[in-house]
Design a protein around this motif. Structure first.
Motif, PDB file in Angstrom:
ATOM      1  N   VAL A  44      58.611   4.874 -64.227  1.00 20.58           N
ATOM      2  CA  VAL A  44      57.606   5.874 -64.586  1.00 20.58           C
ATOM      3  C   VAL A  44      58.220   7.255 -64.353  1.00 20.58           C
ATOM      4  CG1 VAL A  44      55.291   6.759 -64.072  1.00 20.58           C
ATOM      5  CG2 VAL A  44      55.752   4.306 -63.913  1.00 20.58           C
ATOM      6  N   GLY A  45      58.189   8.095 -65.359  1.00 22.08           N
ATOM      7  CA  GLY A  45      58.833   9.406 -65.290  1.00 22.08           C
ATOM      8  C   GLY A  45      58.148  10.395 -64.359  1.00 22.08           C
ATOM      9  N   ASN A  46      58.767  11.555 -64.182  1.00 19.11           N
ATOM     10  CA  ASN A  46      58.127  12.633 -63.425  1.00 19.11           C
ATOM     11  C   ASN A  46      57.492  13.633 -64.417  1.00 19.11           C
ATOM     12  OD1 ASN A  46      60.121  14.424 -64.328  1.00 19.11           O
ATOM     13  ND2 ASN A  46      61.232  14.462 -62.387  1.00 19.11           N
ATOM     14  N   GLN A  47      57.045  14.763 -63.918  1.00 20.03           N
ATOM     15  CA  GLN A  47      56.328  15.716 -64.791  1.00 20.03           C
ATOM     16  C   GLN A  47      57.187  16.275 -65.925  1.00 20.03           C
ATOM     17  OE1 GLN A  47      54.503  18.827 -62.419  1.00 20.03           O
ATOM     18  NE2 GLN A  47      53.312  17.340 -61.255  1.00 20.03           N
ATOM     19  N   SER A  48      58.499  16.240 -65.761  1.00 24.17           N
ATOM     20  CA  SER A  48      59.392  16.812 -66.778  1.00 24.17           C
ATOM     21  C   SER A  48      59.973  15.780 -67.727  1.00 24.17           C
ATOM     22  CB  SER A  48      60.565  17.529 -66.094  1.00 24.17           C
ATOM     23  OG  SER A  48      60.122  18.385 -65.084  1.00 24.17           O
ATOM     24  N   THR A  49      59.818  14.517 -67.414  1.00 27.51           N
ATOM     25  CA  THR A  49      60.427  13.467 -68.245  1.00 27.51           C
ATOM     26  C   THR A  49      59.844  13.507 -69.659  1.00 27.51           C
ATOM     27  OG1 THR A  49      60.604  12.089 -66.264  1.00 27.51           O
ATOM     28  CG2 THR A  49      60.889  10.980 -68.376  1.00 27.51           C
TER      29      THR A  49
ATOM     30  N   ILE B 279      64.231  10.705 -71.071  1.00 23.92           N
ATOM     31  CA  ILE B 279      65.139  11.675 -70.446  1.00 23.92           C
ATOM     32  C   ILE B 279      64.395  12.472 -69.369  1.00 23.92           C
ATOM     33  CG2 ILE B 279      66.648  13.674 -70.836  1.00 23.92           C
ATOM     34  CD1 ILE B 279      66.842  12.761 -73.800  1.00 23.92           C
ATOM     35  N   THR B 280      64.939  12.493 -68.163  1.00 25.12           N
ATOM     36  CA  THR B 280      64.407  13.351 -67.102  1.00 25.12           C
ATOM     37  C   THR B 280      65.393  14.493 -66.915  1.00 25.12           C
ATOM     38  OG1 THR B 280      63.362  11.472 -65.992  1.00 25.12           O
ATOM     39  CG2 THR B 280      63.709  13.466 -64.682  1.00 25.12           C
ATOM     40  N   PRO B 281      64.985  15.733 -67.223  1.00 28.20           N
ATOM     41  CA  PRO B 281      65.947  16.842 -67.101  1.00 28.20           C
ATOM     42  C   PRO B 281      66.375  17.056 -65.649  1.00 28.20           C
ATOM     43  CG  PRO B 281      63.997  17.509 -68.351  1.00 28.20           C
ATOM     44  CD  PRO B 281      63.685  16.188 -67.715  1.00 28.20           C
ATOM     45  N   ARG B 282      67.625  17.412 -65.476  1.00 23.23           N
ATOM     46  CA  ARG B 282      68.138  17.716 -64.132  1.00 23.23           C
ATOM     47  C   ARG B 282      67.750  19.139 -63.740  1.00 23.23           C
ATOM     48  NH1 ARG B 282      68.849  17.926 -59.653  1.00 23.23           N
ATOM     49  NH2 ARG B 282      70.718  17.896 -58.393  1.00 23.23           N
ATOM     50  N   GLY B 283      67.512  19.981 -64.747  1.00 25.53           N
ATOM     51  CA  GLY B 283      67.106  21.355 -64.457  1.00 25.53           C
ATOM     52  C   GLY B 283      68.008  22.414 -65.074  1.00 25.53           C
ATOM     53  N   TYR B 284      69.022  21.992 -65.822  1.00 25.54           N
ATOM     54  CA  TYR B 284      69.903  22.967 -66.470  1.00 25.54           C
ATOM     55  C   TYR B 284      69.129  23.746 -67.530  1.00 25.54           C
ATOM     56  CZ  TYR B 284      73.747  20.312 -64.409  1.00 25.54           C
ATOM     57  OH  TYR B 284      74.594  19.685 -63.527  1.00 25.54           O
ATOM     58  N   VAL B 285      69.421  25.034 -67.656  1.00 24.53           N
ATOM     59  CA  VAL B 285      68.802  25.836 -68.697  1.00 24.53           C
ATOM     60  C   VAL B 285      69.701  25.760 -69.924  1.00 24.53           C
ATOM     61  CG1 VAL B 285      68.021  28.133 -69.359  1.00 24.53           C
ATOM     62  CG2 VAL B 285      67.758  27.349 -67.002  1.00 24.53           C
ATOM     63  N   ILE B 286      69.193  25.085 -70.957  1.00 22.54           N
ATOM     64  CA  ILE B 286      70.032  24.901 -72.154  1.00 22.54           C
ATOM     65  C   ILE B 286      69.289  25.374 -73.409  1.00 22.54           C
ATOM     66  CG2 ILE B 286      71.348  22.987 -71.224  1.00 22.54           C
ATOM     67  CD1 ILE B 286      69.574  21.092 -72.874  1.00 22.54           C
TER      68      ILE B 286
END
Lengths: 241, 241
Positions: free
Chosen positions: B221-226, B234-241
């Motif tokens: 189950v993903g998190n709020q950003s998945t 995809i769950t972002p690591r936090g990079y600004v792209i």
């Protein structure tokens, strides 16, 4: 084809068959220089593109560009490619930029698993991974997770526990866990798992010496049932024996 | 010598070099029959002792006895030996019974890692493992962990999500997470990862069909950003792209 490969913590012994095969099949290997060095046995006849630390976006972009040109590219990550590795960033870039690249994620042994095997069996019950790096995550989010994990009695694996600019994060994490972790709670530390300079030790929550921990370390804090026996850290699964 | 070996989820491709070597060096292989079958390629010339499900203590005791008699014994576990595997029970028994046996834990690819690679990159941020089996853990403890993990926005991997006698556990877990997981939160399911009958699919929190999940499944189950993109989780690591 772009294979994002988890090479495990560092030793050839902990690489999977699939990771080795993917490296052997690749035309070009891309990665952070420490990781490309770890797999040099498999890449002697290949083009190797090394990038420095904190160049993650640049590194992934190079790999995607080459793969789109038709090359068979291997992006190497330490541990598992999908755990604080490059698999996510690669897929995010391919998706956002609508690139025509087939991506394959090749699993590897992540630091918590390799470290647990060296320490005994600390991960036999529910556990979580928390990265203490606030480069990409607000510290408030990290704090919230530390407290929740301690309250619910998870075994906790701390990734990126301590490095230049974040010397105090691990001590702060322990301070936050204090209401829920007994002084005698076992703690295991493994430095450079699977590499030449590997070190490991066990201690307790109240005896923890933060100064010995560095960025290559993985710290495992036990749950209420975890105990030390003959220098090994054991979390019971719950069998009555 | 007693090697407790994580053979990974099932395919030879996901076995480590170390696991294969440890199997090859063993005199006797002990394990649950499904797992000894998965490694039969490496054990044709060896004595193989298979035991049934729920015979964990008996199985470990046999392995310890043989190792103490001087045999080189391999105990095979699926996934990683130290994650809901036999490494802990072996070490507990050796410690409590003061047995004179050298134990080595050989790491393997656990189901969450193998499943994540098939689903995309859902474990790119802090995550936890929760087993929904209450055979050895009180359900109240499991509930507490589910709620804490959802509140603190961990990605959550459910092991043993659903099986005979526990048909309702996964639905109950989702009910408990409802206050913190949006209806659109991505959910990934992988059945029999790395084996012939492998299946995988992605869905969302509110669309989850529990009836399709069985005891060989792993649910993430993903998190709020998945997010989902082209069928990948995809769950972002936090990079600004």
């Amino acid at each position: 084809m772009l294979s994002v490969i988890g090479i495990g913590p560092g030793s050839e012994a902990m690489m999977t068959q699939e990771a080795i095969a993917a490296l052997q099949e690749a035309d070009i290997v891309v990665g952070y220089k420490t990781y490309t060095h770890l797999v040099k046995k498999w890449t002697a006849d290949k083009e190797v593109i090394k990038t420095g630390m904190c160049k993650e976006i640049e590194r992934c972009q190079i790999a995607i560009d080459l793969a789109e040109q038709g090359k068979n590219v291997a992006m190497v990550c330490s541990g598992d490619a999908g755990i604080y590795g490059m698999a996510g960033l690669i897929l995010e870039l391919v998706s956002k930029q609508r690139r025509n690249v087939q991506v394959r994620v090749v699993s590897g042994i992540t630091a918590s698993i390799a470290s647990a095997a060296l320490l005994g069996a600390p991960l036999m019950h529910d556990f979580c991974h928390i990265s203490l790096s606030d480069l990409l995550t607000p510290w408030t989010v990290i704090e919230k997770r530390i407290i929740a994990a301690a309250q619910a009695d998870f075994v906790i694996c701390f990734y990126n526990p301590r490095s230049r600019g974040r010397e105090g994060h691990l001590a702060k994490a322990f301070e936050l866990m204090t209401p829920w972790k007994a002084e005698t709670t076992p703690v295991g530390v493994v430095k450079a798992a699977g590499r030449k300079k590997q070190e490991k030790w066990v201690t307790t929550f109240s005896q923890m010496d933060f100064s010995q921990v560095d960025m290559t370390s993985l710290v495992i804090v036990g749950n209420q049932s975890t105990y030390l026996s003959d220098g090994l850290m054991i979390t019971p699964r719950g069998y009555v024996i």
